[in-house]
Design a protein around this motif. Structure first.
Motif, PDB file in Angstrom:
ATOM      1  N   ILE A   3      11.685  15.518   4.711  1.00  0.00           N
ATOM      2  CA  ILE A   3      12.950  15.777   5.401  1.00  0.00           C
ATOM      3  C   ILE A   3      13.999  14.777   4.933  1.00  0.00           C
ATOM      4  O   ILE A   3      15.123  15.143   4.605  1.00  0.00           O
ATOM      5  CB  ILE A   3      12.765  15.722   6.940  1.00  0.00           C
ATOM      6  N   THR A   8      14.848  15.446   1.020  1.00  0.00           N
ATOM      7  CA  THR A   8      15.573  16.675   0.678  1.00  0.00           C
ATOM      8  C   THR A   8      17.005  16.656   1.205  1.00  0.00           C
ATOM      9  O   THR A   8      17.806  17.489   0.789  1.00  0.00           O
ATOM     10  CB  THR A   8      14.857  17.936   1.213  1.00  0.00           C
ATOM     11  N   ARG A   9      17.319  15.741   2.097  1.00  0.00           N
ATOM     12  CA  ARG A   9      18.707  15.620   2.556  1.00  0.00           C
ATOM     13  C   ARG A   9      19.591  14.980   1.495  1.00  0.00           C
ATOM     14  O   ARG A   9      20.809  15.113   1.543  1.00  0.00           O
ATOM     15  CB  ARG A   9      18.771  14.808   3.837  1.00  0.00           C
ATOM     16  N   GLU A  10      19.001  14.264   0.549  1.00  0.00           N
ATOM     17  CA  GLU A  10      19.775  13.680  -0.544  1.00  0.00           C
ATOM     18  C   GLU A  10      20.344  14.817  -1.392  1.00  0.00           C
ATOM     19  O   GLU A  10      19.684  15.830  -1.602  1.00  0.00           O
ATOM     20  CB  GLU A  10      18.882  12.788  -1.417  1.00  0.00           C
TER      21      GLU A  10
END
Length: 154
Positions: free
Chosen positions: A96, A99-101
């Protein structure tokens, strides 16, 4: 019936290694229906358009094509349905955050049976630029040419 052991490859996503820089890989189980497992045992699947995403703290596999089982009846599955992936809670929380990058995604690399259970190998990946792809192709061809020249010298 003897228990199945070892690793039996079903499908591989070769294009993913060309399109992405792969950072970390994870092995995940999948929630499948009976006809999906039977279709996979026949060796039929495609990971070409597949990707994974995280929704409500769960990892979902999208776009993977597992064709309908030829002997299936009205209980047959749809070929491109969403499939839940089974990962440890710590792995999901790490994914989580990563993958926000910007520019990060989850791509499936291979689909296989490990000791009789269907598994998918997913990777945390960054997209390659066009010049990175050309550079990788040039390196591969140069390596091939060197090996050919060495074989000729012998």
């Amino acid at each position: 019936m003897a228990k199945e052991t070892g690793r039996k490859l079903i499908a591989q996503n070769r294009r993913a290694r060309h399109e992405y820089h792969l950072d970390e890989t994870y092995e995940a189980g999948m929630v499948l229906t009976g006809t999906e497992v039977k279709s996979l045992r026949e060796g039929r699947a495609s990971l070409v358009d597949g990707f994974a995403h995280i929704h409500d703290g769960e990892v979902w596999l999208e776009g993977v094509h597992i064709p309908e089982y030829s002997q299936g009846t009205w209980t047959n599955h749809s070929a491109r349905r969403s499939r839940k992936l089974l990962l440890h809670r710590e792995q999901i929380s790490r994914l989580i955050g990563k993958t926000r990058e910007p520019g990060r995604t989850l791509v499936p690399l291979s689909l296989y049976f490990s000791d009789g259970r269907a598994k998918v190998e997913i990777a945390l990946a960054r997209g390659k630029r066009e010049y990175d792809k050309r550079h990788a192709i040039a390196e591969r061809e140069a390596k091939r040419d060197m090996e050919r020249a060495l074989r000729r010298r012998r």
